[in-house]
Design a protein around this motif. Sequence first.
Motif, PDB file in Angstrom:
ATOM      1  N   UNK A  47      85.682 -13.675 -54.417  1.00 52.86           N
ATOM      2  CA  UNK A  47      86.513 -12.478 -54.306  1.00 52.86           C
ATOM      3  C   UNK A  47      85.651 -11.234 -54.474  1.00 52.86           C
ATOM      4  N   UNK A  48      86.050 -10.183 -53.786  1.00 50.45           N
ATOM      5  CA  UNK A  48      85.344  -8.908 -53.871  1.00 50.45           C
ATOM      6  C   UNK A  48      86.363  -7.786 -53.718  1.00 50.45           C
ATOM      7  N   UNK A  49      86.285  -6.811 -54.627  1.00 45.89           N
ATOM      8  CA  UNK A  49      87.186  -5.665 -54.587  1.00 45.89           C
ATOM      9  C   UNK A  49      86.360  -4.387 -54.579  1.00 45.89           C
ATOM     10  N   UNK A  50      86.776  -3.428 -53.767  1.00 44.98           N
ATOM     11  CA  UNK A  50      86.044  -2.171 -53.630  1.00 44.98           C
ATOM     12  C   UNK A  50      86.913  -1.017 -54.135  1.00 44.98           C
ATOM     13  N   UNK A  51      86.362  -0.249 -55.077  1.00 42.26           N
ATOM     14  CA  UNK A  51      87.029   0.940 -55.605  1.00 42.26           C
ATOM     15  C   UNK A  51      86.171   2.161 -55.281  1.00 42.26           C
ATOM     16  N   UNK A  52      86.816   3.329 -55.301  1.00 37.72           N
ATOM     17  CA  UNK A  52      86.088   4.565 -55.004  1.00 37.72           C
ATOM     18  C   UNK A  52      86.169   5.524 -56.200  1.00 37.72           C
ATOM     19  N   UNK A  53      85.003   6.027 -56.613  1.00 37.29           N
ATOM     20  CA  UNK A  53      84.927   7.071 -57.635  1.00 37.29           C
ATOM     21  C   UNK A  53      84.496   8.354 -56.938  1.00 37.29           C
ATOM     22  N   UNK A  54      85.425   9.259 -56.778  1.00 33.24           N
ATOM     23  CA  UNK A  54      85.147  10.481 -56.027  1.00 33.24           C
ATOM     24  C   UNK A  54      84.335  11.473 -56.856  1.00 33.24           C
ATOM     25  N   UNK A  55      83.368  12.093 -56.179  1.00 29.64           N
ATOM     26  CA  UNK A  55      82.545  13.157 -56.770  1.00 29.64           C
ATOM     27  C   UNK A  55      81.858  12.718 -58.061  1.00 29.64           C
ATOM     28  N   UNK A  56      81.385  11.487 -58.085  1.00 32.86           N
ATOM     29  CA  UNK A  56      80.642  10.978 -59.239  1.00 32.86           C
ATOM     30  C   UNK A  56      79.417  10.220 -58.750  1.00 32.86           C
ATOM     31  N   UNK A  57      78.307  10.410 -59.435  1.00 35.44           N
ATOM     32  CA  UNK A  57      77.083   9.711 -59.061  1.00 35.44           C
ATOM     33  C   UNK A  57      77.101   8.277 -59.589  1.00 35.44           C
ATOM     34  N   UNK A  58      76.195   7.467 -59.070  1.00 35.88           N
ATOM     35  CA  UNK A  58      76.101   6.075 -59.511  1.00 35.88           C
ATOM     36  C   UNK A  58      75.809   5.979 -61.018  1.00 35.88           C
ATOM     37  N   UNK A  59      74.806   6.713 -61.566  1.00 37.89           N
ATOM     38  CA  UNK A  59      74.570   6.629 -63.013  1.00 37.89           C
ATOM     39  C   UNK A  59      75.751   7.103 -63.849  1.00 37.89           C
ATOM     40  N   UNK A  60      76.467   8.118 -63.384  1.00 42.19           N
ATOM     41  CA  UNK A  60      77.644   8.603 -64.117  1.00 42.19           C
ATOM     42  C   UNK A  60      78.712   7.525 -64.214  1.00 42.19           C
ATOM     43  N   UNK A  61      78.973   6.858 -63.113  1.00 44.90           N
ATOM     44  CA  UNK A  61      79.992   5.810 -63.111  1.00 44.90           C
ATOM     45  C   UNK A  61      79.536   4.628 -63.963  1.00 44.90           C
ATOM     46  N   UNK A  62      78.257   4.291 -63.875  1.00 45.40           N
ATOM     47  CA  UNK A  62      77.730   3.186 -64.682  1.00 45.40           C
ATOM     48  C   UNK A  62      77.922   3.447 -66.165  1.00 45.40           C
ATOM     49  N   UNK A  63      77.617   4.660 -66.595  1.00 50.42           N
ATOM     50  CA  UNK A  63      77.789   5.017 -68.002  1.00 50.42           C
ATOM     51  C   UNK A  63      79.258   4.972 -68.401  1.00 50.42           C
ATOM     52  N   UNK A  64      80.106   5.477 -67.540  1.00 47.06           N
ATOM     53  CA  UNK A  64      81.542   5.508 -67.817  1.00 47.06           C
ATOM     54  C   UNK A  64      82.118   4.103 -67.970  1.00 47.06           C
ATOM     55  N   UNK A  65      81.747   3.220 -67.053  1.00 41.65           N
ATOM     56  CA  UNK A  65      82.253   1.848 -67.100  1.00 41.65           C
ATOM     57  C   UNK A  65      81.693   1.093 -68.301  1.00 41.65           C
ATOM     58  N   UNK A  66      80.406   1.272 -68.562  1.00 42.97           N
ATOM     59  CA  UNK A  66      79.768   0.543 -69.650  1.00 42.97           C
ATOM     60  C   UNK A  66      80.289   0.981 -71.010  1.00 42.97           C
ATOM     61  N   UNK A  67      80.705   2.239 -71.133  1.00 43.90           N
ATOM     62  CA  UNK A  67      81.270   2.707 -72.397  1.00 43.90           C
ATOM     63  C   UNK A  67      82.621   2.062 -72.674  1.00 43.90           C
ATOM     64  N   UNK A  68      83.341   1.720 -71.623  1.00 46.81           N
ATOM     65  CA  UNK A  68      84.648   1.093 -71.797  1.00 46.81           C
ATOM     66  C   UNK A  68      84.536  -0.419 -71.980  1.00 46.81           C
ATOM     67  N   UNK A  69      83.570  -1.018 -71.323  1.00 49.80           N
ATOM     68  CA  UNK A  69      83.404  -2.468 -71.407  1.00 49.80           C
ATOM     69  C   UNK A  69      81.911  -2.777 -71.342  1.00 49.80           C
ATOM     70  N   UNK A  70      81.324  -3.071 -72.481  1.00 43.76           N
ATOM     71  CA  UNK A  70      79.879  -3.242 -72.574  1.00 43.76           C
ATOM     72  C   UNK A  70      79.411  -4.433 -71.746  1.00 43.76           C
ATOM     73  N   UNK A  71      78.496  -4.223 -70.804  1.00 42.96           N
ATOM     74  CA  UNK A  71      78.018  -5.332 -69.963  1.00 42.96           C
ATOM     75  C   UNK A  71      77.007  -6.197 -70.702  1.00 42.96           C
ATOM     76  N   UNK A  72      76.861  -7.433 -70.213  1.00 38.62           N
ATOM     77  CA  UNK A  72      75.825  -8.319 -70.749  1.00 38.62           C
ATOM     78  C   UNK A  72      74.437  -7.823 -70.350  1.00 38.62           C
ATOM     79  N   UNK A  73      74.338  -7.333 -69.138  1.00 36.31           N
ATOM     80  CA  UNK A  73      73.071  -6.776 -68.632  1.00 36.31           C
ATOM     81  C   UNK A  73      73.393  -5.586 -67.742  1.00 36.31           C
ATOM     82  N   UNK A  74      72.465  -4.642 -67.696  1.00 40.51           N
ATOM     83  CA  UNK A  74      72.636  -3.485 -66.815  1.00 40.51           C
ATOM     84  C   UNK A  74      71.278  -3.148 -66.200  1.00 40.51           C
ATOM     85  N   UNK A  75      71.277  -2.849 -64.928  1.00 40.58           N
ATOM     86  CA  UNK A  75      70.008  -2.543 -64.259  1.00 40.58           C
ATOM     87  C   UNK A  75      69.555  -1.142 -64.626  1.00 40.58           C
ATOM     88  N   UNK A  76      68.302  -0.832 -64.293  1.00 39.55           N
ATOM     89  CA  UNK A  76      67.763   0.486 -64.624  1.00 39.55           C
ATOM     90  C   UNK A  76      68.489   1.569 -63.827  1.00 39.55           C
TER      91      UNK A  76
END
Length: 261
Positions: A47-76
Amino acid sequence: MPNPWMKSIKLLLIPALFLLTLAGCGSPAVGETYPLESVSTKDNGQSSRIYRAEDKTVPEVALELAEQNTPDEISKEDPQHMFLIYSDEVYHLQQDAAKPTDTLIEVDSKEYVRQNYDSSFLQGYIVASVLDDLFDGLKKSTKGSYRGYNSKDIYKPSGTYRVPTTEDKKVAPPITKEGTGSIFKRGNAKNTDGTVGSDGSLFKKQGESSSGSSGKIIRSSSSSSKSSDSVSSKRSSFSPPKSKSPPRTKVGGSGRITKRR
């Protein structure tokens, strides 16, 4: 307390408790976080689901998501592609090629990753040892050419994406869940400031101080010093105990027992 007062307090508490219950019901609905834009499902748990984060950069979204649910691993940290790896899903964040101000959030099941992704592409962002541990030798077994939703028309996955229906939006799980809020990535020892983006990675564990000293006890050499009950973190002194050996006896003679002085 009079009964009228009790009734008044109950009438005030009931609405408050009801509001607190609604506030603690869990994560917000998917549509309240990021809109679901496309879905792909196949047999065997793909399964694959695609969501859109408008007017946000990749690092911004990564930080936002990781703060809500801590990942096991995160890329640089990377402006175009980042990966957040969880126990059962992989979040592939990618800058939208058609609209660079937006970030596409691709949430893939691990089986989808195994069956579709190009292993050489993943190795550019995820450490090979992590791929082996999390995907059971993925880099050797994956034969797909897929490189993310952005390039689905060039590097095609085995399934096809479609516009999500109303039912798809209802059954899609929340993209984020409440987590601990404690986030760090395995880093090298030279980083001590714990700042975001330091040393090329999004998260770093703050360095521990090495200035602390270990406590030890030193026996005093003076036999005349008095006993001390306090032990400091570095030094403590005490007097040797008095002799408690058994009394000395004389062999032969009157049989009298003489205690040693």
